[in-house]
Design a protein around this motif. Structure first.
Motif, short mmCIF file in Angstrom:
data_model
loop_
_atom_site.label_atom_id
_atom_site.label_comp_id
_atom_site.label_asym_id
_atom_site.label_seq_id
_atom_site.Cartn_x
_atom_site.Cartn_y
_atom_site.Cartn_z
N PHE A 222 -38.82 58.74 -19.78
CA PHE A 222 -37.42 58.91 -19.40
C PHE A 222 -36.88 57.54 -19.02
O PHE A 222 -37.41 56.87 -18.12
N LYS A 223 -35.85 57.11 -19.71
CA LYS A 223 -35.27 55.78 -19.51
C LYS A 223 -33.89 55.91 -18.87
O LYS A 223 -33.08 56.73 -19.30
N MET A 224 -33.62 55.08 -17.87
CA MET A 224 -32.33 55.03 -17.20
C MET A 224 -31.69 53.68 -17.53
O MET A 224 -32.33 52.63 -17.46
N ASN A 225 -30.41 53.70 -17.92
CA ASN A 225 -29.74 52.49 -18.37
C ASN A 225 -28.33 52.41 -17.82
O ASN A 225 -27.81 53.39 -17.27
N PHE A 226 -27.72 51.25 -17.97
CA PHE A 226 -26.33 51.07 -17.59
C PHE A 226 -25.61 50.27 -18.66
O PHE A 226 -26.23 49.52 -19.43
N GLN A 227 -24.31 50.45 -18.74
CA GLN A 227 -23.45 49.72 -19.67
C GLN A 227 -22.27 49.14 -18.91
O GLN A 227 -21.71 49.80 -18.03
N ILE A 228 -21.90 47.91 -19.24
CA ILE A 228 -20.75 47.26 -18.62
C ILE A 228 -19.50 47.69 -19.39
O ILE A 228 -19.37 47.42 -20.58
N VAL A 229 -18.59 48.37 -18.70
CA VAL A 229 -17.38 48.88 -19.35
C VAL A 229 -16.40 47.75 -19.63
O VAL A 229 -15.59 47.84 -20.56
N ASN A 230 -16.48 46.67 -18.87
CA ASN A 230 -15.54 45.55 -19.04
C ASN A 230 -15.92 44.66 -20.21
O ASN A 230 -15.92 43.43 -20.12
N THR A 231 -16.28 45.25 -21.33
CA THR A 231 -16.59 44.51 -22.55
C THR A 231 -15.81 45.10 -23.71
O THR A 231 -15.27 46.21 -23.62
N GLN A 232 -15.76 44.36 -24.80
CA GLN A 232 -14.99 44.81 -25.95
C GLN A 232 -15.63 46.02 -26.62
O GLN A 232 -14.93 46.86 -27.17
N THR A 233 -16.95 46.13 -26.58
CA THR A 233 -17.65 47.29 -27.16
C THR A 233 -18.60 47.85 -26.10
O THR A 233 -19.81 47.61 -26.13
#
Length: 375
Positions: A222-233
């Motif tokens: 089980f992998k937990m991740n995050f994404q930066i919304v302040n990017t173009q994609t």
């Protein structure tokens, strides 16, 4: 001839190798060691030798076809088995031959043969497992310190589902980022330097950074991740960063066990140290002079006009401050490949397109002529 061990099978294999090279000796003198008085040695003494015909190669290995190459390998294996007495002893002889090679020769053979070692996901985090696989590091102390800085790993208590519907508690491997705050700040700095940060036309206020958390289960992990919304994609794979991974199912309590690693005193101290030196907004809204902005625009226009690869911007970004160390403008110049592409496609291209369109509309009808040149 040097042997790693002096068992009867090893000595017999060595004698066969000597007899094959120099012929059968009329008399063999020994030191009356136990390996020469064993039943295996007596059986070997009364066993008739086998003659093997070895054909001299007519062409080098690089010029052989696939079929001929396989036949040659099969003959070598067969000859080694006959000289050793059995397929098991042939493997031992091959081990001795490889062990006798130098370290450089071994590395070259592994590289030429394309041999790779598959390290399990969670075991690969432990340097001690690498030793078990025969992989040694140049400086283990520095490697271990770097590994502890980048990735934390431990055996944590997780719950596992039973066939009857219940759950039981057991230990499972857990890997995680020691400092989540430090990881986020580092990625924000990287995106800020590349010019890929955006506030989506005011959807996000200029003093906020949005993160999207997610989880994925597959392959027993089980992998937990995050994404930066302040990017173009924001939803791209390149913008997805895994910060925790454990070898257990996604029960209600297991994600909380993994997240507890980011609530401890040690993690809070690291988060405070990472965020106290500079504010996040100061990294991505620096007070850049208009001259620096103009320099970046001129550089992007120069790259587009002369058909220079965008990759050159990554080198120019580091070259200009070294060429002009006394220039404050050169220190403010941050225009890498990603930022150059953004300036060309999102700023210069719309500007000149509108300019050409307006000029054509004022001058009335027009014609477009094309030649066959490659420009």
């Amino acid at each position: 001839m040097q042997l790693a061990t002096t068992t009867s099978s090893k000595v017999i294999g060595a004698l066969k190798s000597v007899f094959a090279r120099h012929g059968i000796h009329e008399e063999v003198v020994s030191d009356n060691g136990p390996q020469f008085a064993s039943e295996e040695m007596k059986e070997f003494a009364y066993t008739p030798l086998k003659l093997v015909r070895v054909t001299a190669p007519r062409a080098p290995l690089s010029e052989l076809s696939v079929c001929t190459h396989k036949c040659r390998v099969h003959k070598l294996q067969k000859t080694r088995t006959i000289l050793s007495g059995s397929s098991e002893d042939a493997d031992l002889m091959l081990e001795d031959e490889l062990r006798a090679l130098s370290t450089e020769k071994k590395e070259q053979l592994l590289h030429d043969a394309g041999i790779t070692v598959n390290i399990p996901l969670m075991q690969g985090l432990a340097i001690k497992w690498l030793k078990q696989a025969g992989v040694y590091l140049g400086n283990e102390r520095k490697q271990r310190a770097l590994c502890n800085e980048l990735v934390g790993d431990e055996l944590a208590p997780f719950s596992f589902k039973l066939a009857n519907g219940g759950e039981e508690l057991g230990g499972a491997a857990l890997a995680y980022t020691p400092s989540l705050t430090k990881k986020v700040v580092k990625l924000l700095e990287q995106n800020g330097m590349e010019g890929t940060l955006t506030w989506h036309h005011g959807t996000i206020t200029s003093d906020e950074i949005w993160l999207k958390l997610g989880g994925d289960k597959g392959g027993g992990y089980f992998k937990m991740n995050f994404q930066i919304v302040n990017t173009q994609t924001p939803n791209s794979v390149n913008n997805t960063c895994v910060f925790s991974c454990f070898e257990a199912s996604d029960t209600v309590s297991n994600p909380h066990v993994a997240l507890d690693r980011f609530r401890g005193k040690h993690h809070k101290e690291m988060a405070t140290a990472s965020s106290s030196s500079r504010s996040i907004t100061s990294m991505f809204n620096p007070k850049v002079s208009e001259s620096a902005i103009k320099a970046e625009a001129l550089w992007a226009m120069f790259v587009a006009k002369h058909n220079i690869p965008f990759l050159a911007s990554d080198h120019a970004n580091k070259l200009f401050p070294k060429m002009f160390p006394d220039s404050e403008l050169a220190k403010q110049f941050f225009c890498g490949r990603t930022k150059t592409i953004a300036i060309v496609t999102q700023a210069l291209s719309p500007h000149f397109l509108n300019k050409v369109t307006s000029e054509l509309s004022l001058n009335g009808p027009f014609s477009i002529l094309m030649d066959e040149s490659n420009d």
